[in-house]
Write an enzyme that holds these catalytic residues in place. Structure first.
Site, mmCIF file in Angstrom:
data_model
loop_
_atom_site.group_PDB
_atom_site.id
_atom_site.type_symbol
_atom_site.label_atom_id
_atom_site.label_comp_id
_atom_site.label_asym_id
_atom_site.label_seq_id
_atom_site.Cartn_x
_atom_site.Cartn_y
_atom_site.Cartn_z
ATOM 1 N N LYS A 189 0.108 -20.909 40.187
ATOM 2 C CA LYS A 189 -0.397 -19.763 40.934
ATOM 3 C C LYS A 189 0.761 -19.008 41.600
ATOM 4 C CE LYS A 189 -4.707 -20.396 39.913
ATOM 5 N NZ LYS A 189 -4.691 -21.606 39.131
HETATM 6 C C1 LIG Z 1 -10.685 -19.378 38.067
HETATM 7 C C2 LIG Z 1 -10.272 -20.706 38.635
HETATM 8 N N1 LIG Z 1 -11.107 -21.340 39.458
HETATM 9 C C3 LIG Z 1 -10.781 -22.532 40.005
HETATM 10 C C4 LIG Z 1 -9.584 -23.150 39.726
HETATM 11 C C5 LIG Z 1 -9.307 -24.493 40.311
HETATM 12 O O1 LIG Z 1 -8.162 -24.542 41.106
HETATM 13 P P1 LIG Z 1 -7.334 -25.905 41.204
HETATM 14 O O2 LIG Z 1 -6.592 -26.105 39.927
HETATM 15 O O3 LIG Z 1 -6.414 -25.671 42.364
HETATM 16 O O4 LIG Z 1 -8.305 -26.996 41.470
HETATM 17 C C6 LIG Z 1 -8.675 -22.522 38.872
HETATM 18 C C7 LIG Z 1 -7.390 -23.144 38.550
HETATM 19 O O5 LIG Z 1 -6.635 -22.720 37.713
HETATM 20 C C8 LIG Z 1 -9.023 -21.280 38.292
HETATM 21 O O6 LIG Z 1 -8.207 -20.644 37.441
#
Ligand SMILES: Cc1ncc(COP(=O)(O)O)c(C=O)c1O
Length: 395
Positions: A189
């Site tokens: 990110k």
């Molecule tokens: C659209 C979306 N939602 C939720 C998440 C979940 O985040 P995390 O990987 O920090 O759990 C991601 C992760 O890439 C994502 O792209």
């Protein structure tokens, strides 16, 4: 902006971008001996809140944990439905299922890959308890036209802003609009903690509830608990806190965030400029003036997409597909419904390498290879028919 990352080549689809002082920050926190939720996490939360212009931010272990807790805070549970685009990372759907609720998959606008107020409205049922717009690529989603209806029906908005830290809406930051907003700070990110996430709560009471829920429902953090003979578990909770080590990385990243945001915008614009002249390519628009781009996604002819993807990989370019639609995933088959717009657009998608370590030459190279791959694929059927004609003529 100087980077110390040499984690993989520029052709990687995405990669972390480090500023160089993260290691010293981790080392400083290691020496404090406090690695769970701690003062470093609290500082990170306050700095995030100041950056976003909100009263409070609750930091958690991942974006998925943020979505799970935010849905619970919105009162979502078994028997409820949550409206969500099928075109999202599977984490959005798993967070809904973790509450016991059902996903109600809806379409996205092919031009933006985001839900529209019309698609959300069409997905509402008597069981809808929340809607989860996904801010694809970092682009804000404006549900203005259906806001009143959602409020009247007591349907909460839980934004999946995993891609969208730093993006703007109505002159303020995403997260400052009064909805429950969830960010991800995972490795790729724009702001990374290594792994991490955050929720912007709607009220001070909700902030307290979320802070308890991320620490197993206990009423006091560790440094207070160790001074007493007992502790109280006041609510259902999870081990979802953000460690001080991860928070230390996040604080360094936040201090440099504006440089990263500018770099990502500049690189995305460069891609958009060089890609517009390539026949067969449509850049998915992400309103770059208001968005800190998470990725650069193009649409190519669906009949050739997989072959173009293979040609790019053969050239050492890690193109990706974000995302295979969730209503077509085996684990989510029970909630599948016909979504022809999503299926059509998903078969055209390619994510090009995108991260602040790219140079202009890298972007020009990727664009040139993409153009060549499309041209080769266009020529391929002609070559086949020319060969067939030649064979026929020789008989
Ligand atoms: C659209 C979306 N939602 C939720 C998440 C979940 O985040 P995390 O990987 O920090 O759990 C991601 C992760 O890439 C994502 O792209």
């Amino acid at each position: 902006m100087t980077s110390v990352t040499s984690l993989s080549g520029p052709a990687a689809n995405a990669r972390p971008f480090l500023h160089g002082t993260e290691l010293a920050a981790i080392s400083r926190v290691l020496q404090t001996g406090q690695y769970g939720h701690g003062p470093e996490t609290d500082k990170f939360e306050r700095e995030l809140a100041a950056y976003l212009g909100v009263d409070a931010v609750v930091a958690v272990a991942t974006g998925t944990a943020a979505l799970h807790l935010a849905l619970l805070a919105a009162g979502v549970g078994p028997a409820d439905e949550v409206v969500v685009p099928s075109l999202t990372f599977c984490a959005s759907v798993q967070a809904i299922l973790a509450t016991g609720a059902r996903p109600r998959f809806v379409e996205v606008d092919p031009a933006t890959l985001c839900v529209t107020p019309e698609y959300v409205e069409a997905g509402l049922t008597a069981a809808t308890r929340a809607v989860m717009p996904v801010l694809y690529g970092g682009r804000a989603v404006d549900l203005g036209p259906i806001r009143d209806q959602l409020a009247e029906r007591e349907i909460a908005v839980v934004e999946d802003a995993a891609h969208a830290f730093g993006s703007l809406i109505a002159g303020g930051h995403v997260g400052a609009t009064g909805d429950l907003t969830c960010f991800s700070f995972d490795a790729i990110k724009a702001l990374t903690c290594g792994d991490g996430g955050a929720i912007v709560p709607r009220t001070a009471t909700e902030a307290d509830q979320l802070r308890r829920a991320r620490l197993l429902g206990m009423t006091a953090p560790r440094e207070q608990r160790v001074r007493t003979v007992s502790y109280q578990v006041a609510a259902t909770g999870f081990r979802y806190h953000l460690s001080t080590l991860h928070a230390a990385i996040g604080r360094v990243q936040l201090a440099h965030f504006d440089e990263v945001a500018a770099s990502r915008r500049r690189l995305w614009r460069r891609y958009a400029d060089v890609l517009t002249v390539i026949p067969g390519v449509t850049v998915v628009d992400l309103d770059v003036a208001n968005t800190v781009p998470f990725n650069c996604v193009v649409r190519v002819p669906s009949s050739a997409r997989d072959a173009i993807h293979a040609r790019l990989h053969a050239a050492g370019i890690q193109a990706g597909v974000h995302y295979p639609p969730n209503h077509m995933q085996p684990a989510f088959a029970r909630w599948s419904r016909p979504l022809p717009v999503t299926e059509a657009v998903a078969s055209e998608l390619l994510s090009l390498p995108f991260h602040p370590g790219l140079t202009d030459d890298d972007i020009d190279y990727v664009a040139a290879r993409l153009g060549a791959a499309i041209a080769d694929e266009r020529a391929a059927p002609d070559r086949r028919s020319a060969t067939a004609a030649g064979q026929h003529g020789g008989r």
